[in-house]
Design an enzyme around this catalytic site. Structure first.
Site, PDB file in Angstrom:
ATOM      1  N   ASN A 190      35.196  29.197  37.928  1.00  0.00           N
ATOM      2  CA  ASN A 190      34.264  30.298  37.251  1.00  0.00           C
ATOM      3  C   ASN A 190      34.357  29.992  35.876  1.00  0.00           C
ATOM      4  OD1 ASN A 190      33.133  32.446  36.042  1.00  0.00           O
ATOM      5  ND2 ASN A 190      34.064  33.996  37.414  1.00  0.00           N
TER       6      ASN A 190
ATOM      7  N   CYS B 204      29.066  36.671  32.003  1.00  0.00           N
ATOM      8  CA  CYS B 204      28.727  35.826  32.900  1.00  0.00           C
ATOM      9  C   CYS B 204      27.146  35.715  33.425  1.00  0.00           C
ATOM     10  CB  CYS B 204      29.323  35.938  34.179  1.00  0.00           C
ATOM     11  SG  CYS B 204      31.167  36.166  34.133  1.00  0.00           S
TER      12      CYS B 204
ATOM     13  N   HIS C  46      25.543  32.544  39.670  1.00  0.00           N
ATOM     14  CA  HIS C  46      26.755  32.396  38.948  1.00  0.00           C
ATOM     15  C   HIS C  46      27.803  32.190  39.821  1.00  0.00           C
ATOM     16  CE1 HIS C  46      30.319  33.357  36.696  1.00  0.00           C
ATOM     17  NE2 HIS C  46      30.546  34.534  37.060  1.00  0.00           N
TER      18      HIS C  46
HETATM   19  O1  UT7 Z   1      32.810  36.168  36.591  1.00  0.00           O
HETATM   20  C1  UT7 Z   1      32.856  37.513  36.730  1.00  0.00           C
HETATM   21  C2  UT7 Z   1      32.738  38.111  38.186  1.00  0.00           C
HETATM   22  N1  UT7 Z   1      34.019  37.826  38.848  1.00  0.00           N
HETATM   23  C3  UT7 Z   1      33.878  37.873  40.246  1.00  0.00           C
HETATM   24  O2  UT7 Z   1      32.881  38.103  40.772  1.00  0.00           O
HETATM   25  C4  UT7 Z   1      34.972  37.966  40.932  1.00  0.00           C
HETATM   26  C5  UT7 Z   1      35.085  38.955  41.904  1.00  0.00           C
HETATM   27  N2  UT7 Z   1      36.279  38.987  42.842  1.00  0.00           N
HETATM   28  C6  UT7 Z   1      36.796  38.081  43.567  1.00  0.00           C
HETATM   29  O3  UT7 Z   1      36.135  37.234  43.769  1.00  0.00           O
HETATM   30  C7  UT7 Z   1      37.935  38.401  44.421  1.00  0.00           C
HETATM   31  O4  UT7 Z   1      38.136  39.674  44.588  1.00  0.00           O
HETATM   32  C8  UT7 Z   1      39.194  37.305  44.181  1.00  0.00           C
HETATM   33  C9  UT7 Z   1      38.808  36.233  44.541  1.00  0.00           C
HETATM   34  C10 UT7 Z   1      39.316  37.674  42.714  1.00  0.00           C
HETATM   35  C11 UT7 Z   1      40.201  38.119  44.971  1.00  0.00           C
HETATM   36  O5  UT7 Z   1      39.971  37.803  46.534  1.00  0.00           O
HETATM   37  P1  UT7 Z   1      40.346  39.155  47.397  1.00  0.00           P
HETATM   38  O6  UT7 Z   1      39.879  38.468  48.733  1.00  0.00           O
HETATM   39  O7  UT7 Z   1      39.173  40.424  46.862  1.00  0.00           O
HETATM   40  O8  UT7 Z   1      41.737  39.409  47.228  1.00  0.00           O
HETATM   41  P2  UT7 Z   1      42.522  40.618  46.837  1.00  0.00           P
HETATM   42  O9  UT7 Z   1      42.385  40.944  45.140  1.00  0.00           O
HETATM   43  O10 UT7 Z   1      42.085  41.687  47.539  1.00  0.00           O
HETATM   44  O11 UT7 Z   1      44.123  40.126  47.121  1.00  0.00           O
HETATM   45  C12 UT7 Z   1      44.644  39.910  48.439  1.00  0.00           C
HETATM   46  C13 UT7 Z   1      45.892  39.542  48.422  1.00  0.00           C
HETATM   47  C14 UT7 Z   1      46.745  40.552  47.686  1.00  0.00           C
HETATM   48  O12 UT7 Z   1      47.883  40.475  48.261  1.00  0.00           O
HETATM   49  P3  UT7 Z   1      48.450  41.705  49.136  1.00  0.00           P
HETATM   50  O13 UT7 Z   1      48.232  43.113  48.273  1.00  0.00           O
HETATM   51  O14 UT7 Z   1      47.277  41.685  50.093  1.00  0.00           O
HETATM   52  O15 UT7 Z   1      49.576  41.463  49.654  1.00  0.00           O
HETATM   53  C15 UT7 Z   1      47.148  39.787  46.498  1.00  0.00           C
HETATM   54  O16 UT7 Z   1      48.138  39.864  45.748  1.00  0.00           O
HETATM   55  O17 UT7 Z   1      45.960  38.106  47.805  1.00  0.00           O
HETATM   56  C16 UT7 Z   1      46.860  38.236  46.829  1.00  0.00           C
HETATM   57  N3  UT7 Z   1      46.651  37.188  45.830  1.00  0.00           N
HETATM   58  C17 UT7 Z   1      46.863  36.067  45.909  1.00  0.00           C
HETATM   59  N4  UT7 Z   1      47.664  35.214  46.545  1.00  0.00           N
HETATM   60  C18 UT7 Z   1      47.799  33.970  46.581  1.00  0.00           C
HETATM   61  C19 UT7 Z   1      45.988  37.544  44.817  1.00  0.00           C
HETATM   62  N5  UT7 Z   1      45.816  36.329  44.028  1.00  0.00           N
HETATM   63  C20 UT7 Z   1      46.328  35.239  44.715  1.00  0.00           C
HETATM   64  C21 UT7 Z   1      46.674  34.095  44.519  1.00  0.00           C
HETATM   65  N6  UT7 Z   1      47.493  33.526  45.396  1.00  0.00           N
HETATM   66  N7  UT7 Z   1      46.297  33.310  43.420  1.00  0.00           N
END
Ligand code: UT7
Length: 329
Positions: free
Chosen positions: A286, A112, A256
């Site tokens: 993204n 990226c 990005h």
């Molecule tokens: O391009 C390369 C660079 N990439 C990035 O910079 C991405 C960096 N990461 C992020 O932007 C974020 O970490 C995400 C958007 C990928 C995820 O957001 P988050 O606030 O960090 O969520 P999380 O991974 O901590 O997940 C929170 C909850 C989890 O459930 P529990 O364990 O709290 O029950 C996940 O299972 O959200 C759940 N979850 C979803 N729920 C509904 C994960 N994906 C989804 C989804 N819909 N699509």
């Protein structure tokens, strides 16, 4: 000091639009979750268009906007993590398609951060005189490495391509490129396994990268998030400092487009208002290396930039790479 001049930009994104609502039909998710956690609403997803085709369409758009012919390009640089062939390069396929037969060319993989790495590479060739006009294209078909059964990644990624015609200019240019592979395993997509008939041990992965299913993209979102909110401000600060400027001199930052929350946090860390950050994550998701130039082209088309504007482009991603460059419009 010589700077880099963006002569023109262009873009192409597939017509096939996929909304947050569409994802609720294939995985357990909701518009509310995706919108509040990422800022994303729509992505353009390839309907079979290969990366080289999107790259060529973006390139033609940029050349038309520059008012120059493909034969005038002497370097074709494509940034991608989703080329169509191991070989030839996407650059080679683009040359064939657009007729840039006086150009040498190659692909660059910095994930990226690709567009920023590409801009910096182009600048070095321009500085030495080895190239006079560089066509820099960032093109990605992330949909072909996305696991559409994994809700934690599939909602995030889109496809698209964008291009910039670059030459030497009189303004400012500085950059900061970095990579820290300690955590390379938190974001990756593996190529095909080696199934050669002379192997006695079969497929081995002596790299400890164990998270992914097959060749799909794997991301430990929380780990990448932590990295991103530190790496992005650091790269911006270092590039701006190296340019002999302060953050208040910067007119626009094009980050990005991975997550609106990452940009908001970086803005706070840098002490800059969100108005300085150009954003289109809601309409594209993204798109890896294509995300910065897609945003650059959209705002360029709207007439946002004026001569003398100081712009920062900043990327972060697999590798883990991060990079920023400062240039004058
Ligand atoms: O391009 C390369 C660079 N990439 C990035 O910079 C991405 C960096 N990461 C992020 O932007 C974020 O970490 C995400 C958007 C990928 C995820 O957001 P988050 O606030 O960090 O969520 P999380 O991974 O901590 O997940 C929170 C909850 C989890 O459930 P529990 O364990 O709290 O029950 C996940 O299972 O959200 C759940 N979850 C979803 N729920 C509904 C994960 N994906 C989804 C989804 N819909 N699509």
């Amino acid at each position: 000091m010589k700077g880099i001049k963006v002569l023109a930009t262009g873009r192409y994104a597939p017509d096939n639009l996929v909304t947050n609502e569409d994802f609720t039909k294939i995985v357990d998710t909701s518009d509310e979750w995706i919108t509040t956690r990422t800022g994303m609403k729509i992505r353009h997803i390839s309907d079979g268009e290969p990366t080289w085709m999107m790259a060529s369409k973006a390139a033609k758009h940029a050349l038309d906007n520059a008012g120059i012919s493909a034969e005038e390009i002497d370097m074709l640089l494509v940034t991608t993590v989703t080329g169509d062939f191991y070989s030839p390069s996407v650059a080679s396929m683009v040359q064939r398609e657009i007729g840039a037969f006086h150009a040498f060319g190659m692909d660059l993989n910095a994930a990226c951060s690709g567009f920023v790495y590409g801009m910096d590479t182009a600048y070095r060739y321009l500085l030495t005189g080895a190239a006079k006009k560089v066509l820099l294209i960032s093109a990605e078909t992330l949909s072909k490495i996305t696991d559409y059964t994994d809700r934690s990644t599939c909602v995030l990624f889109g496809d698209g391509a964008a291009a910039a015609v670059l030459a030497l200019g009189d303004g400012i240019y500085s950059s900061y490129l970095a990579m820290d592979a300690h955590d390379a395993h938190v974001l990756y997509a593996r190529t095909h396994d080696n199934l050669n008939p002379f192997s006695t041990k079969g497929t081995q992965h002596p790299d400890g990268f164990t998270g992914a299913k097959d060749h799909f993209l794997y991301m430990d979102g929380r780990a990448v998030y932590k990295f991103a909110v530190k790496a992005m401000p650091e790269a911006v600060e270092r590039a701006v400092e190296q340019a002999g400027l302060s953050l208040s001199d910067i007119d626009y930052i094009i980050p990005h487009q991975a997550n609106i929350r990452i940009v908001q946090t970086a803005a706070k860390t840098l002490g800059l208002p969100m108005e300085k950050f150009l954003i289109n994550v809601a309409e594209y998701g993204n798109t890896s290396s294509a995300s910065v130039p897609l945003c650059l082209d959209e705002y360029n088309e709207r007439g946002t930039f004026h001569p003398g504007d100081k712009i920062v482009v900043v990327g972060f991603g697999a590798g883990l790479t991060y990079a920023a460059a400062v240039f004058e419009w």
